[in-house]
Design an enzyme around this catalytic site. Structure first.
Site, PDB file in Angstrom:
ATOM      1  CG  ASN A 139      -6.625  -0.813   1.602  1.00 47.66           C
ATOM      2  OD1 ASN A 139      -5.944  -0.423   0.652  1.00 47.66           O
ATOM      3  ND2 ASN A 139      -6.100  -1.275   2.722  1.00 47.66           N
ATOM      4  CG  HIS A 141      -3.067   3.300   2.314  1.00 50.50           C
ATOM      5  ND1 HIS A 141      -3.593   2.984   1.079  1.00 50.50           N
ATOM      6  CD2 HIS A 141      -3.155   2.178   3.067  1.00 50.50           C
ATOM      7  CE1 HIS A 141      -3.982   1.721   1.091  1.00 50.50           C
ATOM      8  NE2 HIS A 141      -3.737   1.215   2.282  1.00 50.50           N
ATOM      9  CB  CYS A 159      -0.948   0.009   1.186  1.00 54.79           C
ATOM     10  SG  CYS A 159      -2.069  -1.387   1.183  1.00 54.79           S
TER      11      CYS A 159
HETATM   12  N1  ACO Z   1     -18.248  -8.083  10.040  1.00 55.83           N
HETATM   13  C1  ACO Z   1     -18.678  -8.254  11.299  1.00 55.83           C
HETATM   14  N2  ACO Z   1     -17.850  -8.475  12.333  1.00 55.83           N
HETATM   15  C2  ACO Z   1     -16.524  -8.521  12.089  1.00 55.83           C
HETATM   16  C3  ACO Z   1     -16.013  -8.349  10.791  1.00 55.83           C
HETATM   17  C4  ACO Z   1     -16.927  -8.126   9.742  1.00 55.83           C
HETATM   18  N3  ACO Z   1     -16.541  -7.928   8.461  1.00 55.83           N
HETATM   19  N4  ACO Z   1     -14.681  -8.449  10.841  1.00 55.83           N
HETATM   20  C5  ACO Z   1     -14.352  -8.661  12.121  1.00 55.83           C
HETATM   21  N5  ACO Z   1     -15.475  -8.718  12.878  1.00 55.83           N
HETATM   22  C6  ACO Z   1     -15.569  -8.944  14.325  1.00 55.83           C
HETATM   23  C7  ACO Z   1     -14.403  -9.762  14.845  1.00 55.83           C
HETATM   24  O1  ACO Z   1     -14.638 -11.133  14.678  1.00 55.83           O
HETATM   25  C8  ACO Z   1     -14.382  -9.349  16.291  1.00 55.83           C
HETATM   26  O2  ACO Z   1     -15.382 -10.063  16.974  1.00 55.83           O
HETATM   27  P1  ACO Z   1     -15.105 -10.621  18.481  1.00 55.83           P
HETATM   28  O3  ACO Z   1     -14.867  -9.373  19.296  1.00 55.83           O
HETATM   29  O4  ACO Z   1     -16.375 -11.325  18.790  1.00 55.83           O
HETATM   30  O5  ACO Z   1     -13.898 -11.482  18.348  1.00 55.83           O
HETATM   31  C9  ACO Z   1     -14.807  -7.887  16.256  1.00 55.83           C
HETATM   32  O6  ACO Z   1     -15.455  -7.693  14.984  1.00 55.83           O
HETATM   33  C10 ACO Z   1     -13.659  -6.913  16.387  1.00 55.83           C
HETATM   34  O7  ACO Z   1     -12.591  -7.314  15.505  1.00 55.83           O
HETATM   35  P2  ACO Z   1     -11.270  -6.490  15.400  1.00 55.83           P
HETATM   36  O8  ACO Z   1     -10.376  -7.111  14.366  1.00 55.83           O
HETATM   37  O9  ACO Z   1     -10.695  -6.281  16.775  1.00 55.83           O
HETATM   38  O10 ACO Z   1     -11.829  -5.094  14.860  1.00 55.83           O
HETATM   39  P3  ACO Z   1     -11.084  -3.733  14.675  1.00 55.83           P
HETATM   40  O11 ACO Z   1     -11.857  -2.684  15.348  1.00 55.83           O
HETATM   41  O12 ACO Z   1      -9.609  -3.838  14.962  1.00 55.83           O
HETATM   42  O13 ACO Z   1     -11.263  -3.478  13.118  1.00 55.83           O
HETATM   43  C11 ACO Z   1      -9.977  -3.533  11.076  1.00 55.83           C
HETATM   44  C12 ACO Z   1     -10.666  -4.344  12.169  1.00 55.83           C
HETATM   45  C13 ACO Z   1     -11.029  -2.717  10.370  1.00 55.83           C
HETATM   46  C14 ACO Z   1      -9.338  -4.502  10.102  1.00 55.83           C
HETATM   47  C15 ACO Z   1      -8.922  -2.611  11.696  1.00 55.83           C
HETATM   48  O14 ACO Z   1      -8.110  -3.338  12.569  1.00 55.83           O
HETATM   49  C16 ACO Z   1      -8.047  -1.928  10.665  1.00 55.83           C
HETATM   50  O15 ACO Z   1      -8.475  -1.071   9.927  1.00 55.83           O
HETATM   51  N6  ACO Z   1      -6.756  -2.283  10.640  1.00 55.83           N
HETATM   52  C17 ACO Z   1      -5.811  -1.584   9.767  1.00 55.83           C
HETATM   53  C18 ACO Z   1      -5.928  -2.009   8.324  1.00 55.83           C
HETATM   54  C19 ACO Z   1      -4.967  -1.184   7.520  1.00 55.83           C
HETATM   55  O16 ACO Z   1      -4.669  -0.028   7.825  1.00 55.83           O
HETATM   56  N7  ACO Z   1      -4.426  -1.712   6.475  1.00 55.83           N
HETATM   57  C20 ACO Z   1      -3.474  -0.852   5.731  1.00 55.83           C
HETATM   58  C21 ACO Z   1      -2.560  -1.581   5.018  1.00 55.83           C
HETATM   59  S1  ACO Z   1      -3.346  -2.652   3.881  1.00 55.83           S
HETATM   60  C22 ACO Z   1      -2.114  -3.276   2.842  1.00 55.83           C
HETATM   61  O17 ACO Z   1      -0.953  -2.945   2.968  1.00 55.83           O
HETATM   62  C23 ACO Z   1      -2.495  -4.299   1.815  1.00 55.83           C
END
Ligand code: ACO
Length: 329
Positions: free
Chosen positions: A286, A256, A123
């Protein structure tokens, strides 16, 4: 007599392309429900800010998206493909293992001869590619560069993994970067830390005539989130210091487009008014290396980013990689 190397490079045109198939969050809910995977529009919007993404049709290659974005950027710059003397494509989803998507793009543009290569920094790829092209132009080895970020991430998503498949989309963005007596690009700041390879990767490879290992995207979202927040702030400050500028000089921040919460947090730390943050993650998801040039083109064509504005571009992604480019548009 040799002409002296130009002191600066400057963006003279931008372009982008999204494949026509748009999937709203509700479309994703239906697509995943058919596989027994549960998600919701509310969860996706609240955690990421994403409302829709575009997926390329079967048979469409990364170079096809790159070609459409490149043509738009060349037209905006008033340049013909024959005038381009450097092509860099930032991508993690190339058409083939080799040759490069850049070489394929060059052929599709109907030209030959100039150097063309892919750059792999996930990214952060477009920000890396812009910094490399700027250095090549200032060194005098190119005068008119075509820099593209293009991705078809829908092909490397695991649609049984709701924690990743709802986040990504396909698309391409491009700029024409030309030698200029005036800036242009003011400074860049690039980093990588390979200790974090495992938190965001597609571990598969081609070996012995077949795919060996898992060819689908794996991400530890919370670990990436934590790292991204810190490095986006440190690289923003580093690039400003290198250019002798401050946060107060910024007209626009184009980070990004991965997660609205990370982007808003970065803008807030820079004490930037919310309207100075360019947001396309809501409509694009993304798009990895394509996200920054796509957002830049949307901002330019909507009339927000104007000639002379000071713009910060920021990338962060797999590797772990991160970096920023500061420019006067
Ligand atoms: N729908 C419903 N529930 C979901 C989903 C979904 N699509 N995905 C995860 N959940 C649930 C999980 O199972 C978890 O449930 P639990 O608490 O019962 O275990 C809960 O939601 C929370 O999950 P987390 O992973 O802790 O959620 P978080 O708030 O961290 O959000 C996310 C996840 C959106 C991926 C976030 O961590 C994020 O944006 N990370 C950064 C991503 C990024 O910046 N990438 C950039 C680089 S990409 C590249 O280089 C290719």
């Amino acid at each position: 007599m040799n002409t002296p190397a130009p002191r600066y490079s400057r963006i003279t045109g931008t372009g982008s392309h999204l494949p026509p198939r748009r999937l709203s969050n509700d479309d994703m809910v239906a697509l995943l429900a058919a596989r027994g995977v549960e998600t919701s529009d509310a969860w996706i919007v609240e955690r990421t800010g994403i409302r829709a993404r575009h997926f390329a049709a079967d048979g469409v290659a990364c170079s096809d998206l790159a070609l459409a974005a490149s043509r738009a950027a060349l037209q905006a710059a008033g340049r013909r493909a024959e005038e381009v003397d450097l092509i860099i494509v930032a991508t993690s989803t190339p058409d083939m293992v080799f040759p490069s998507t850049a070489a394929i793009l060059q052929h599709k543009l109907g030209v030959a001869g100039c150097p063309a290569f892919d750059l792999q920094a996930v990214c952060s790829g477009f920000v890396y590619a812009l910094a490399v092209a700027d250095a090549m132009i200032r060194a005098g080895s190119a005068r008119c560069a075509l820099i593209v970020g293009a991705e078809i991430f829908s092909r490397i998503l695991d649609f049984d993994d709701r924690t990743t498949c709802v986040l990504f989309g396909d698309g391409a963005g491009a700029v024409v970067l030309e030698a200029s007596p005036e800036p242009g690009i003011l400074a860049s700041d690039l980093h990588a830390d390979g200790r974090h390879v495992g938190i965001l990767c597609v571990p598969g490879t081609v070996a012995g005539g077949r795919v060996s290992g898992d060819p689908l995207l794996k991400m530890d979202g919370p670990a990436v989130f934590k790292l991204a927040v810190g490095v986006l702030d440190s690289t923003a400050r580093a690039v400003l210091a290198r250019a002798g500028r401050t946060e107060a000089d910024l007209d626009w921040l184009i980070p990004h487009q991965a997660n609205i919460r990370i982007m808003q947090g970065t803008a807030k730390k820079l004490k930037l008014a919310p309207e100075k943050l360019i947001v396309t993650v809501d409509e694009h998801g993304n798009t990895s290396a394509a996200s920054v040039p796509l957002a830049l083109d949307v901002a330019v064509r909507s009339g927000r980013v104007q000639r002379g504005d000071t713009v910060m571009l920021e990338g962060v992604g797999g590797g772990f990689t991160w970096g920023a480019v500061l420019l006067d548009f």
